[in-house]
Enzyme design. Sequence first.
Site, short mmCIF file in Angstrom:
data_model
loop_
_atom_site.label_atom_id
_atom_site.label_comp_id
_atom_site.label_asym_id
_atom_site.label_seq_id
_atom_site.Cartn_x
_atom_site.Cartn_y
_atom_site.Cartn_z
CG ASP A 1 -5.71 -8.08 -1.59
OD1 ASP A 1 -4.59 -8.42 -1.17
OD2 ASP A 1 -6.35 -7.14 -1.10
CD GLU B 1 -10.18 -7.32 -2.08
OE1 GLU B 1 -9.14 -6.75 -2.42
OE2 GLU B 1 -10.91 -6.89 -1.17
CB CYS C 1 -10.75 -0.60 -8.17
SG CYS C 1 -10.99 -1.87 -6.92
CG HIS D 1 -2.12 -0.96 0.88
ND1 HIS D 1 -2.11 -2.26 1.28
CD2 HIS D 1 -3.24 -0.80 0.12
CE1 HIS D 1 -3.19 -2.87 0.82
NE2 HIS D 1 -3.89 -2.01 0.12
C1 PEP Z 1 -6.88 -4.78 -4.59
O1 PEP Z 1 -6.66 -5.68 -3.78
O2 PEP Z 1 -6.65 -4.88 -5.82
C2 PEP Z 1 -7.41 -3.48 -4.13
C3 PEP Z 1 -7.81 -2.56 -4.99
O3 PEP Z 1 -7.42 -3.24 -2.80
P1 PEP Z 1 -6.10 -2.96 -1.94
O4 PEP Z 1 -4.96 -2.74 -2.89
O5 PEP Z 1 -6.39 -1.75 -1.12
O6 PEP Z 1 -5.97 -4.20 -1.14
MG MG Z 2 -7.47 -5.58 -1.78
#
Ligand code: PEP
Ligand code: MG
Length: 546
Positions: A451, A427, A498, A188
Amino acid sequence: MQVATGRSILNGIAIGPLRIYQKKETQTAQTSTLTPAEELERFESARLAAQKQLGGLYDKALEEVGEENAAIFEIHQMMLDDDDYLDAVKNIIETQSATAEYAVTTTGENFSATFAAMDDAYMQARSVDVKDISGRVVNILTGQGDKDLLGEEAAILVADDLTPSETVQLDKSKLLGFITRHGSSNSHTAILARTMNIPALIGVDFNDSWDGKLAVLDGYNHCVYVEPAAELLAAMEEKRKEDLKQEALLQGLKKKPNVTLDGKEIKVYANIGNVGDVGLVLQNDAQGIGLFRSEFIYLDSKDFPSEDAQFAIYKRVAETMAGKKVIIRTLDIGADKQADYFGLDKEENPALGYRAIRICLTRREIFKTQLRAILRASAFGTISIMFPMIISVREVRDAKDVLEECRKELLAQGTAVGEVEIGIMIETPAAVMMAEELAEEVQFFSLGTNDLTQYTLAIDRQNPKLDAFYDPHHPAVLRMIRHAVEAGHRHGCWVGICGELGADATLTETFLRMGVDELSVSPPAVLPLRKVIRGLDLSKPSHKIL
Ligand code: PEP
Ligand code: MG
């Protein structure tokens, strides 16, 4: 000139002084060479200085974030006046001939453990505060100031590692770029760097002598030049100017539709982590917000953010987006996104652990506070709610029941609530396999490819050693995406992406051919993606196979 290499998170160039951030664990001597009376005097004067600092912080917070958010500093001031706390510190100094810093650290730890073990959620949350105030007093006693990662001057930050919560707290106006020794490309912290459009390198073996030196962070070539030669510096300055020119050219694509040469349209939305990113969304002309990672509100806070504080944020985002879609993902805390005040246990496998919807469905008071805030804000714009880490129909039904309960409570109170679309993140492989059934429960799917790649390939996205194996182009991942899109469509859901893969230009054509309805990417990636979409012609045969 020294050159060090790493892995780049964002192509771009940053030029400026390096600033090394060291997370110091303060070592405190236990036994004092002073008398207890002298140590008590040291404690008292540090305590008064801490009170003064807290007063200053209260005033600053009052001005910047309002009374409700500032109140935490008042609570800290009160804690530093608390008789039980003061007696405990004095007792350790007097009975153990201890230094003031040892007595304060020990008292902080003891009180923190006691609060954490209490049933009452308010008292549990004080566990972090008591550590915080003790740390402040110890910093004064040991002559260390408040933790300031960046100092006065804009700089390239260099650190062993940066947690997402440290990253969100950085003053973006002073951050030119960052370099870390550890961290993975899919963490992140890396995602935050992309959102902020900040060049960043990870896996760099730096040394302390770099502090304060001029450097060029070259994201294109995955390296950093420390004290660059004059010629190289001039060339890099040129390249940076060229980048700015390209960015300006992209601005010419604003207000143009995201449509291919043969007329196929796709929505391009942006991902945000906090209210401050909305400016970037507008600047880059995204059609909506496809992922608001609401957990960053929690990471940026010292205690559970209240319903009113969250409402103010969601309302501001909804109003600023002026009717455009804002998809708020409910709290996705856990794994690499940790906030101390949640009191989460250390886990063997945090990515497979107690996180996201699993926390929300078992600690309903936290979930309800957030859902009420979102529902209240839904009266001020076009808000959708999205649940993360879903693996089963039961979870979605439970989450919808809690949402319904909140809606009824608000309506009974006479509070206005708007229409909200409900969706889930896809995910986990389980969600892909259950996509037909899940689609019956919601109006949209958003593929979290970060994920989904991690769980499909059984590769920890946090582990830098596995970066080379973490392959979101793996056919297994792409087939999962296609399966989810087709299943969603069969049951009337629209389907977006996303995760970071949505911005991968080499896959845009594939996604369009699969029928993906929306791509949500970091704000700086919106216009480059628009450029790619507008150059595609899907009427021509494709050579890409899955
Ligand atoms: C993902 O897992 O692709 C997602 C958009 O959520 P995060 O990256 O915040 O886990
Ligand atoms: Mg995620």
